[in-house]
Design a protein around this motif. Structure first.
Motif, PDB file in Angstrom:
ATOM      1  N   ASN A 284       0.721  -1.186   0.155  1.00  0.00           N
ATOM      2  CA  ASN A 284      -0.086  -0.131  -0.114  1.00  0.00           C
ATOM      3  C   ASN A 284       0.804   1.131  -0.131  1.00  0.00           C
ATOM      4  OD1 ASN A 284      -2.368   1.813   0.443  1.00  0.00           O
ATOM      5  ND2 ASN A 284      -1.776   1.943   2.700  1.00  0.00           N
ATOM      6  N   ASP A 287      -2.637   4.983  -0.694  1.00  0.00           N
ATOM      7  CA  ASP A 287      -3.882   4.293  -0.952  1.00  0.00           C
ATOM      8  C   ASP A 287      -4.109   3.740  -2.286  1.00  0.00           C
ATOM      9  OD1 ASP A 287      -4.669   5.130   1.522  1.00  0.00           O
ATOM     10  OD2 ASP A 287      -5.824   6.847   0.764  1.00  0.00           O
ATOM     11  N   PHE A 288      -2.770   3.261  -2.893  1.00  0.00           N
ATOM     12  CA  PHE A 288      -3.046   2.700  -4.117  1.00  0.00           C
ATOM     13  C   PHE A 288      -2.368   1.246  -3.748  1.00  0.00           C
ATOM     14  CE2 PHE A 288      -3.420   6.526  -6.062  1.00  0.00           C
ATOM     15  CZ  PHE A 288      -4.353   6.204  -7.165  1.00  0.00           C
ATOM     16  N   THR A 314      -2.873  -3.173  -9.886  1.00  0.00           N
ATOM     17  CA  THR A 314      -2.853  -2.073  -9.014  1.00  0.00           C
ATOM     18  C   THR A 314      -4.388  -1.978  -8.540  1.00  0.00           C
ATOM     19  OG1 THR A 314      -0.954  -0.805 -10.162  1.00  0.00           O
ATOM     20  CG2 THR A 314      -2.508   0.447  -8.423  1.00  0.00           C
ATOM     21  N   LYS A 316      -7.389   0.198  -5.945  1.00  0.00           N
ATOM     22  CA  LYS A 316      -7.973   1.291  -5.398  1.00  0.00           C
ATOM     23  C   LYS A 316      -9.096   0.993  -4.786  1.00  0.00           C
ATOM     24  CE  LYS A 316      -8.076   5.859  -4.431  1.00  0.00           C
ATOM     25  NZ  LYS A 316      -6.825   6.511  -3.865  1.00  0.00           N
ATOM     26  N   ASP A 342      -9.833  13.207  -1.014  1.00  0.00           N
ATOM     27  CA  ASP A 342      -8.435  13.540  -1.814  1.00  0.00           C
ATOM     28  C   ASP A 342      -8.168  15.065  -1.855  1.00  0.00           C
ATOM     29  OD1 ASP A 342      -8.577  11.011  -2.093  1.00  0.00           O
ATOM     30  OD2 ASP A 342      -9.217  11.024  -4.250  1.00  0.00           O
TER      31      ASP A 342
END
Length: 350
Positions: A284, A287-288, A314, A316, A342
């Motif tokens: 991580n 947050d990806f 990947t 999310k 965000d």
């Protein structure tokens, strides 16, 4: 007969001697006196140039690009000179040299989250002993995964599911055939499946993952990006074996991240077979969640090399839902709100 002299006009002489230097010295002195005045005027015009001039004010695109690259090159040269100078000073000082400065990054300037997990906290230990994954971590159940797709999957999505089945032990791939998930879940519970994994696609590309823990949930919805299959990877190793891999979970620090980490950990058996030398990593960062599947090779007693097996992708996180999948009456623990969450680049949820 009388002969008269005709006077010669001065105009013809002027045309012949147009480009000759004047013989009079006073004219040359006056001309030399005028030239420095012109130079002074030019210097005054250069001094009048606006001091706040920037490259963006140049309207010619090619000229602007040329000036920008020239400015960038000069800046990099100056930076390199400063770096060499600091290196020489550190070598001259030796042990007395000051410690190196830690570069500022988004990770080390992260905004502190109140939900950060403390491993020694009694409340967290109690939650881990009573949550939906407690039976798995207590060794009472073994993972059994059903992998399916959306309706009418394309070839790339089908190959991605088949390769996922070789990564996750005891995983089975079945085609959807138009069945709703609410009808599939009771059948999975009756056949002792502990996970339902649904791969969605858009424009012939995998773009979503629904991971439902059975029989009591939770259900997580992820966005998938940067999918690379084994044939698309350079310098990949041979196909993975049937050995159970080791699992590495990195940087899942908050309560939400801790739950997602346990969700991924319960996909794999707790007894990894180290003979296979295979590692599944969920890393991580901002947050990806980056997934990689490697095999490590012992070169000698001190050196170890790794060889990627694939696939890679990947994730999310979009939402986390209590219980099994229910799009109409489901209760959500967490939902991604991009414009609110965000807004600050240094605040992370996982």
């Amino acid at each position: 007969m009388d002969i008269t002299e005709v006077p010669v006009s001065n105009d013809n002489k002027g045309k012949k001697n147009k480009y000759k230097k004047p013989k009079n010295k006073s004219v040359t002195k006056e001309r030399n006196a005028v030239e420095p005045k012109l130079e002074v005027k030019m210097e005054a015009s250069e001094a009048a140039f606006p001091p706040t001039f920037s490259v963006s004010e140049i309207k010619n695109k090619q000229r602007r690009h040329h000036m920008f690259m020239k400015f960038k090159l000069e800046k990099s040269k100056l930076k390199l000179q400063v770096k060499k100078k600091k290196k020489k000073e550190r070598e001259a000082l030796g042990d007395k040299a000051p410690p190196k400065e830690v570069p500022k990054t988004i990770e080390n300037q992260r905004v502190y989250d109140e939900t950060t997990v403390d491993p020694e906290d009694e409340e967290i230990a109690f939650d881990e002993g009573t949550d939906e994954f407690s039976a798995y971590f207590n060794g009472l159940t073994n993972p059994k995964v059903l992998i399916t797709t959306s309706d009418r999957p394309r070839g790339r999505t089908v190959r991605f599911c088949e390769q996922l089945a070789t990564v996750v032990p005891n995983a089975h791939v079945y085609y959807r055939r138009g069945l709703a998930l609410k009808k599939i879940i009771p059948q999975c519970v009756a056949r002792n499946f502990t996970y339902l994994m649904v791969i969605n696609e858009d424009r012939k590309m995998p773009n979503g993952l629904v991971l439902c823990h059975l029989p009591d949930g939770p259900t997580a919805h992820f966005k998938i990006s940067s999918v690379r299959l084994r044939k698309e990877m350079k310098r990949r190793g041979k196909d993975p074996t049937e050995h159970s891999p080791e699992v590495i979970l990195n940087n899942f620090t908050t309560r939400l991240g801790h739950s997602i980490g346990r969700l991924f950990a319960a996909l794999f058996p707790q007894d990894p077979q180290f003979v296979g030398r295979q590692v599944a990593t969920f890393h991580n960062q901002r947050d990806f969640i980056f997934f990689r599947f490697h095999r490590y090779i012992f070169k000698n007693e001190k050196r170890v090399g790794i060889q990627e097996l694939g696939p890679r992708f990947t994730l999310k996180l979009r939402s986390l839902q209590k219980g099994t999948f229910d799009s109409k009456f489901g209760e959500y623990e967490w939902v991604l709100k991009r414009h609110e969450m965000d807004a600050c680049r240094r605040k992370f949820q996982l």
